[in-house]
Design a protein around this motif. Structure first.
Motif, PDB file in Angstrom:
ATOM      1  N   GLU A 147     105.685  53.803  78.381  1.00  0.00           N
ATOM      2  CA  GLU A 147     104.262  53.814  78.705  1.00  0.00           C
ATOM      3  C   GLU A 147     104.101  54.364  80.129  1.00  0.00           C
ATOM      4  OE1 GLU A 147     102.068  53.399  76.527  1.00  0.00           O
ATOM      5  OE2 GLU A 147     102.892  52.059  75.011  1.00  0.00           O
ATOM      6  N   SER A 152     104.114  57.824  76.206  1.00  0.00           N
ATOM      7  CA  SER A 152     102.817  57.363  75.752  1.00  0.00           C
ATOM      8  C   SER A 152     102.003  56.847  76.931  1.00  0.00           C
ATOM      9  CB  SER A 152     103.067  56.238  74.736  1.00  0.00           C
ATOM     10  OG  SER A 152     101.897  55.566  74.392  1.00  0.00           O
ATOM     11  N   PRO A 193      94.246  56.825  72.457  1.00  0.00           N
ATOM     12  CA  PRO A 193      94.116  56.617  71.008  1.00  0.00           C
ATOM     13  C   PRO A 193      95.141  57.419  70.193  1.00  0.00           C
ATOM     14  CG  PRO A 193      92.263  57.906  71.846  1.00  0.00           C
ATOM     15  CD  PRO A 193      93.054  57.449  73.036  1.00  0.00           C
ATOM     16  N   SER A 199      98.202  58.180  71.214  1.00  0.00           N
ATOM     17  CA  SER A 199      99.465  57.448  71.380  1.00  0.00           C
ATOM     18  C   SER A 199      99.494  56.221  70.476  1.00  0.00           C
ATOM     19  CB  SER A 199      99.652  57.013  72.836  1.00  0.00           C
ATOM     20  OG  SER A 199      99.815  58.120  73.682  1.00  0.00           O
ATOM     21  N   LYS A 200      98.373  55.501  70.436  1.00  0.00           N
ATOM     22  CA  LYS A 200      98.294  54.314  69.573  1.00  0.00           C
ATOM     23  C   LYS A 200      98.494  54.700  68.114  1.00  0.00           C
ATOM     24  CE  LYS A 200      95.363  51.553  72.575  1.00  0.00           C
ATOM     25  NZ  LYS A 200      94.052  50.973  72.804  1.00  0.00           N
ATOM     26  N   LYS A 244     102.291  55.454  67.553  1.00  0.00           N
ATOM     27  CA  LYS A 244     103.104  54.233  67.594  1.00  0.00           C
ATOM     28  C   LYS A 244     102.849  53.375  66.358  1.00  0.00           C
ATOM     29  CE  LYS A 244     101.616  53.400  71.757  1.00  0.00           C
ATOM     30  NZ  LYS A 244     101.333  52.814  73.084  1.00  0.00           N
ATOM     31  N   THR A 245     101.593  53.284  65.932  1.00  0.00           N
ATOM     32  CA  THR A 245     101.260  52.512  64.728  1.00  0.00           C
ATOM     33  C   THR A 245     101.841  53.174  63.480  1.00  0.00           C
ATOM     34  OG1 THR A 245      99.249  51.684  65.760  1.00  0.00           O
ATOM     35  CG2 THR A 245      99.376  51.538  63.360  1.00  0.00           C
ATOM     36  N   SER A 264      99.210  53.537  77.253  1.00  0.00           N
ATOM     37  CA  SER A 264      98.770  52.395  76.459  1.00  0.00           C
ATOM     38  C   SER A 264      97.317  52.502  76.000  1.00  0.00           C
ATOM     39  CB  SER A 264      98.978  51.094  77.242  1.00  0.00           C
ATOM     40  OG  SER A 264      98.233  51.118  78.442  1.00  0.00           O
ATOM     41  N   TYR A 265      96.472  53.190  76.728  1.00  0.00           N
ATOM     42  CA  TYR A 265      95.062  53.288  76.380  1.00  0.00           C
ATOM     43  C   TYR A 265      94.727  54.514  75.525  1.00  0.00           C
ATOM     44  CZ  TYR A 265      95.196  56.535  80.307  1.00  0.00           C
ATOM     45  OH  TYR A 265      95.527  57.564  81.154  1.00  0.00           O
TER      46      TYR A 265
END
Length: 184
Positions: free
Chosen positions: A116, A88, A93, A95-96, A99-100, A90-91
């Motif tokens: 990350e 992933s 979208p 990937s977010k 993960k969410t 961290s920044y």
């Protein structure tokens, strides 16, 4: 039994305390070692290829540094540590989202290992190696049982079709469990 009691009676109090203390320390060390071993050593029941051997000729083309070759070993090591690994940034979208989705809608045991790439000094080399291994340069890149299942679009599709749980369970082996969290 009488001999044992008489032997114990002949020892000094400090010697008996020392023996008891050594026995306790030995027992504690054994349990700490077992606990650490079970936390750090996941023994997979799936195959993870030796990427460095498979892609050895292509490695030298990736970079002039030795990071590329080591990246294959590092990726393999991560895939052996956890049945689900998410590469992933961290920044990102996408990937977010993944993960969410996985953390809020599913319970996994063991939990996924999340790498990350933007927080790793070798992130670029790892991403180069991931592209060589999977043909996918983008993140997220979700590995289940040592194989890439895809990224955000694939996870969204699997979840939407109610196939994510089955895909993960089938790929990750018998020591892995995943359950969908019911909405409240």
């Amino acid at each position: 039994m009488a001999r044992l009691v008489s032997f114990g009676a002949r020892m000094s109090r400090s010697t008996r305390r020392l023996i008891i203390l050594l026995a306790l320390v030995s027992t504690l060390m054994f349990y700490l070692h077992q606990s650490k071993k079970s936390d750090l050593e996941y023994e997979p029941d799936y195959e993870v290829p030796d990427f460095a051997a498979i892609h050895g000729k292509q490695v030298s083309e990736l970079s002039d540094s030795s990071d590329s070759f080591e990246s294959f070993s590092e990726i393999r090591s991560m895939l052996l540590k956890s049945p689900v690994v998410i590469f992933s940034k961290s920044y990102c979208p996408h990937s977010k989202f993944v993960k969410t989705l996985l953390s809020d809608r599913y319970k996994m045991d063991p939990p996924p290992l999340i790498k990350e790439l933007d927080h790793d000094s070798h992130g670029q080399a790892l991403q180069d190696a991931l592209e060589t291994i999977t043909g996918r340069r983008t993140v997220p890149n979700v590995f289940v049982g040592g194989k890439s299942l895809g990224g955000g679009d694939e996870m969204r599709l699997l979840h939407g079709q109610n196939n994510l749980e089955t895909a993960f369970q089938t790929g990750a082996g018998k020591r892995f469990t995943i359950t969908k969290v019911t909405d409240h």
